[in-house]
Design a protein around this motif. Structure first.
Motif, mmCIF file in Angstrom:
data_model
loop_
_atom_site.group_PDB
_atom_site.id
_atom_site.type_symbol
_atom_site.label_atom_id
_atom_site.label_comp_id
_atom_site.label_asym_id
_atom_site.label_seq_id
_atom_site.Cartn_x
_atom_site.Cartn_y
_atom_site.Cartn_z
ATOM 1 N N ARG A 44 -4.428 62.468 -12.041
ATOM 2 C CA ARG A 44 -4.745 63.210 -10.818
ATOM 3 C C ARG A 44 -3.957 64.514 -10.740
ATOM 4 O O ARG A 44 -4.361 65.449 -10.067
ATOM 5 N N VAL B 157 -11.433 65.170 0.291
ATOM 6 C CA VAL B 157 -12.042 63.905 0.708
ATOM 7 C C VAL B 157 -10.968 63.088 1.399
ATOM 8 O O VAL B 157 -9.772 63.283 1.164
ATOM 9 N N THR B 158 -11.390 62.178 2.278
ATOM 10 C CA THR B 158 -10.399 61.311 2.923
ATOM 11 C C THR B 158 -9.755 60.424 1.865
ATOM 12 O O THR B 158 -10.358 60.119 0.843
ATOM 13 N N TYR B 159 -8.540 60.004 2.150
ATOM 14 C CA TYR B 159 -7.791 59.233 1.157
ATOM 15 C C TYR B 159 -8.446 57.870 0.955
ATOM 16 O O TYR B 159 -8.604 57.394 -0.162
ATOM 17 N N PHE B 160 -8.792 57.228 2.044
ATOM 18 C CA PHE B 160 -9.580 56.000 2.013
ATOM 19 C C PHE B 160 -10.851 56.259 2.807
ATOM 20 O O PHE B 160 -11.010 57.317 3.419
ATOM 21 N N GLY B 161 -11.784 55.313 2.766
ATOM 22 C CA GLY B 161 -12.970 55.418 3.605
ATOM 23 C C GLY B 161 -12.621 54.959 5.015
ATOM 24 O O GLY B 161 -12.092 53.866 5.182
ATOM 25 N N TYR B 162 -12.847 55.820 6.014
ATOM 26 C CA TYR B 162 -12.539 55.453 7.391
ATOM 27 C C TYR B 162 -13.828 55.466 8.192
ATOM 28 O O TYR B 162 -14.543 56.484 8.191
ATOM 29 N N ALA B 163 -14.143 54.360 8.852
ATOM 30 C CA ALA B 163 -15.375 54.293 9.645
ATOM 31 C C ALA B 163 -15.385 55.440 10.645
ATOM 32 O O ALA B 163 -14.370 55.743 11.275
ATOM 33 N N HIS C 63 -15.768 58.554 9.932
ATOM 34 C CA HIS C 63 -15.399 59.831 9.311
ATOM 35 C C HIS C 63 -16.130 59.968 7.986
ATOM 36 O O HIS C 63 -16.232 59.000 7.235
ATOM 37 N N SER D 169 -16.597 60.868 4.089
ATOM 38 C CA SER D 169 -15.653 60.893 2.962
ATOM 39 C C SER D 169 -15.339 62.326 2.579
ATOM 40 O O SER D 169 -14.174 62.705 2.413
ATOM 41 N N LEU D 170 -16.397 63.113 2.430
ATOM 42 C CA LEU D 170 -16.240 64.521 2.059
ATOM 43 C C LEU D 170 -16.009 65.298 3.350
ATOM 44 O O LEU D 170 -16.884 65.369 4.210
ATOM 45 N N THR E 224 0.440 62.212 -6.693
ATOM 46 C CA THR E 224 -0.922 62.741 -6.733
ATOM 47 C C THR E 224 -2.001 61.668 -6.712
ATOM 48 O O THR E 224 -3.112 61.936 -6.274
ATOM 49 N N GLY E 225 -1.695 60.502 -7.216
ATOM 50 C CA GLY E 225 -2.736 59.499 -7.406
ATOM 51 C C GLY E 225 -2.594 58.263 -6.558
ATOM 52 O O GLY E 225 -3.454 57.399 -6.583
ATOM 53 N N GLY E 226 -1.515 58.179 -5.798
ATOM 54 C CA GLY E 226 -1.357 57.046 -4.903
ATOM 55 C C GLY E 226 -0.850 55.782 -5.566
ATOM 56 O O GLY E 226 -0.672 54.762 -4.896
#
Lengths: 520, 520
Positions: free
Chosen positions: B91, B285-291, B293, B295-296, B390-392
């Motif tokens: 990343r 993009v969001t770090y995780f998928g958040y209901a 919101h 992603s992009l 960078t990659g979590g």
């Protein structure tokens, strides 16, 4: 029945299949699985501070119970941290169910920072990999994962569970309880016993090679007793495979040694045999490729297999012994080694531990320095179980000890470990303190990668300066006592056999973990 | 010229391509590579006691030099232990050459214990994977690996090297020296600057998003100065990406904040913009998928890219600023925060470190607890370099600090880290002591996985009992001072801002590593 989330349904299904333990290091994409534990008291969660602690503990748990523990790991990188001990578990044929959270399904295409190819990472250490593709799929997949983990003598079954499917409610009526796992105790291979007996009678020089596994495996007590009868009847020799997943050992059982690691002594055992009988062991191959030695140590026509690794072979051995009119088993009495004195040596450590070991102990052995001398001496110890490093991925010893202690709360666990390999998963000490596990950790502190120096010297060449530097761990010397104490594990240091014996007696007399640094 | 082995030829080729550092944790299948180092003084080897230390250090080294370090790892399981930090390096677009020994080629079919599918493990973190298929292939493959590591803005290049091809002599005449790597400094994208200027002029509200990379990246000094000019000319706002691989920071540079981590504050920055200009950054993009919101975070039609991550963008920004008649850059003076007093808080820690930081320091930041407050405050520090995760994949902070210190011996390195994440690669402390690296490690010891608790509380729900247990690290509390000392790193504990300031001053005044446990 109230509405269940996918995560709740998954835990319920795992619990229904008999899973009661989860070694966990969750992250954000596993939080609905964490939330869903709130109502699920039948599953005990044990935290590891690094994922290889979790997977190694699941290996130890599975070796001792024959049932899968779950692991709970965070996406591809968290899973990757646990691969090395899953590699060992694969070689041990240990059933394990890995739960990996993944990004919410609709978030995956956007390649967020933590996205990676989890399947590619999982396949090399999983007999079965499944991506849960809907909330409704979760309970089915969970039940199937347990069945798969028990297939083929035991294997890793890996479930990838996107976060949205964890969080969403199960559609419609709750999924019907999955049909219970086909309690897939592996069946004994159907053997032509008469033909086997015939081959045994016809052979001049026989070696039995016994492979680990559970109670009914080739290194369970029953199989060893039957093997001993066969040895008496046939003038055969019997050996344990070099790195058994699990071997019963001690007074009353035969003193079968392990097949040697290096090819020369291994061939000295195997080459003279015209028949090598495999009981739960794979055909023996050299550990590495060595010039001048064949990889496969016994040609196929000299091999006879009574059952694959992870499968019960005790009954076949007993039937063969009967068919050959072998004498009844006579429990041997192995003379206890004398109490050693003076500076610690690997042989002295083996003798001290053999004399001190409590009945029913479980010994997790990793590292060549002390492993071999102890295993040789331990036939004279009280009955106990030995667990060794099956796959060669080092950093197994502490985590397997954690898992064995969780699996068998009434039994004393010992980790007989080397300093180099123990560093790889040192964080396991914290879990031992957190759970107050009855584990006594013995560290053979020679402050070097001794196995590599032995390999480097095999050709007879002296150690080069850079090779020496790359195998030295003595600048600085790790203070194992301080290290253990910093994780909450009481620790002491022993430099003589007398002190070690006293410290061992003390440690075995108390509850909770302890560490002894053995100065070599 | 004397006969070379494949391993010697490989090192020579790597050295010829400019590789001078190898972070190593070899095993038996890498011993001919170890032997071959004996004559190869141009390559420095640094031992890590666990492979994720090695790969993370190679990441830190590559971020600071723009050149690949090598890693030397043992088969599939050893490589697997290093995957998590290779994920972060991917990343970060860091060039790295991974060397993995494998079984002797003719031994592979026998599935010995350490055999595994290395390619499947390597691909998710490698832009290029190559299995050396003969001794003659080794020098060619080595040269190509360096080129590949520099491709596409920087990536992992992984070489699998069977042991027999390491040991055998190169056939015939030594392979001709490989053609030197096409010193593949990534080129600036060819941009239609006039069209870009036109879009900037036409936009009402502009956000510049700058991405890390080397000196010429979007968070190098040049790019930041040009971005500041564009902000002045256009009334735009500029942000660093949330987790830059490398950001120059401090007095004389603009105080660009990082784009917030959670979607709500990130959207508060981005939603009002009708144009988001990417300079070395990916579309956010969001770090995780958040209901609720997307992603992009920015629709493609609102995006304008001046160059991909890992590519130089400074010149494009400068040309755009000129084209828009932006005013000259005026170096800002950021007021130094007041010296905080009393109990430590994340904000106080940020201020203390900002005041104490030596010019030219490199700060490896991992963990949310102190990372954000420090980054915000650090604009007022002397010029320094910040490296983030960078990659979590957590466990990056210490190893990256090791690599940065090896890469930049004259510069003070600081690790500003959280206790939870630092445990994953705690063994890096030993390498710091072994190499006597000038690294000061600051551990924010809150004895919990705070990020997970923050995520769990996002819905407003209270923390359940089991969620609390699975995110607590306080039974027992790790004694960080004792832990560091056991690895040979001097350590102290600070509970107030005044004490921390004094301990920092002391640590920065001495050579070699130090650790300060910050009680929160």
């Amino acid at each position: 029945m109230t509405e269940q989330t996918g995560a709740q349904a998954l835990w319920a299904a795992l619990s229904g299949e008999g899973v009661d333990t989860c070694f966990a290091n969750p992250g954000t994409t596993e939080l609905d699985l964490v939330r869903a534990l709130e109502g699920q008291d039948s599953i005990r969660c044990v935290i590891g501070l690094q994922e290889n602690v979790c997977t190694g503990a699941a290996d130890g748990y599975g070796r001792m119970t024959g049932r899968p523990a779950a692991t709970l790991l965070h996406l591809g990188p968290g899973f990757a941290n646990g691969i090395a001990n899953l590699h060992n578990a694969r070689r041990a044929r240990t059933p394990i169910v890995n739960l990996i959270g993944d990004h919410t399904s609709w978030h995956l295409p956007f390649d967020a920072p933590l996205t990676s190819d989890i399947e590619s990472l999982a396949r090399p250490v999983s007999g079965w990999v499944h991506r849960i593709d809907s909330t409704a799929d979760a309970p089915r997949a969970a039940a199937e994962s347990v069945r798969q983990s028990l297939a083929d003598g035991g294997q890793g079954a890996t479930l990838i569970f996107p976060a949205d499917y964890q969080a969403e409610p199960l559609p419609g009526t709750p999924a019907s309880a999955a049909e219970p796992a086909a309690a897939a105790a592996p069946e004994a291979a159907s053997l032509d016993l008469a033909a086997c007996a015939q081959r045994l009678r016809a052979a001049r020089r026989i070696v039995l090679l016994l492979g680990g596994g559970g109670e009914a495996g080739g290194l369970g007590a029953r199989a060893q007793r039957a093997a001993s009868r066969l040895c008496a009847a046939l003038g055969a020799a019997a050996y344990a495979e070099t790195f058994p997943a699990r071997a019963e050992r001690g007074q009353g059982l035969p003193a079968f040694d392990r097949l040697p690691y290096f090819p020369e002594p291994a061939r000295a055992v195997l080459d003279p045999a015209d028949l090598v009988v495999l009981a739960g062991a794979l055909p023996p191959v050299t550990y590495f490729g060595y010039a001048g030695h064949p990889s496969l140590l016994v040609a196929p026509e000299r091999l006879l297999s009574l059952g694959a690794p992870g499968h019960p072979v005790a009954e076949a051995l007993e039937q063969l012994a009967d068919a050959l009119d072998a004498p009844a088993f006579e429990a041997p009495v192995h003379p206890l080694p004398a109490a050693p004195t003076g500076p610690l040596t690997p042989a002295a450590i083996g003798a001290v531990l053999t004399r001190a070991l409590p009945e029913g102990a479980i010994v997790s052995v990793e590292g060549g320095t002390c492993g071999y001398p102890f295993y040789a001496a331990s036939a004279a110890a009280p009955l106990h179980t030995a667990l060794t490093n099956t796959g060669g991925a080092i950093g197994q010893g502490l985590p397997v000890a954690v898992g064995a202690a969780i699996a068998c709360p009434g039994r004393q666990v010992v980790g007989l470990l080397s300093d180099g390999s123990t560093q790889y998963t040192i964080q396991a000490l914290w879990t031992m303190a957190h759970e107050q596990l009855d584990v006594v950790v013995l560290i053979a502190a020679n402050h070097q990668y001794a196995i590599l120096r032995n390999e480097l010297r095999r050709g007879g060449a002296p150690l080069g300066k850079r090779a020496e530097a790359l195998t030295a761990l003595d600048r600085p010397r790790i203070d194992w006592v301080g290290l253990a104490q910093s994780y909450g594990v009481p620790a002491t240091r022993a430099a003589t056999a007398e002190v070690l014996a006293a410290q061992l007696q003390d440690a075995f007399g108390r509850r909770g973990p302890a560490l002894i640094e053995m100065a070599l």
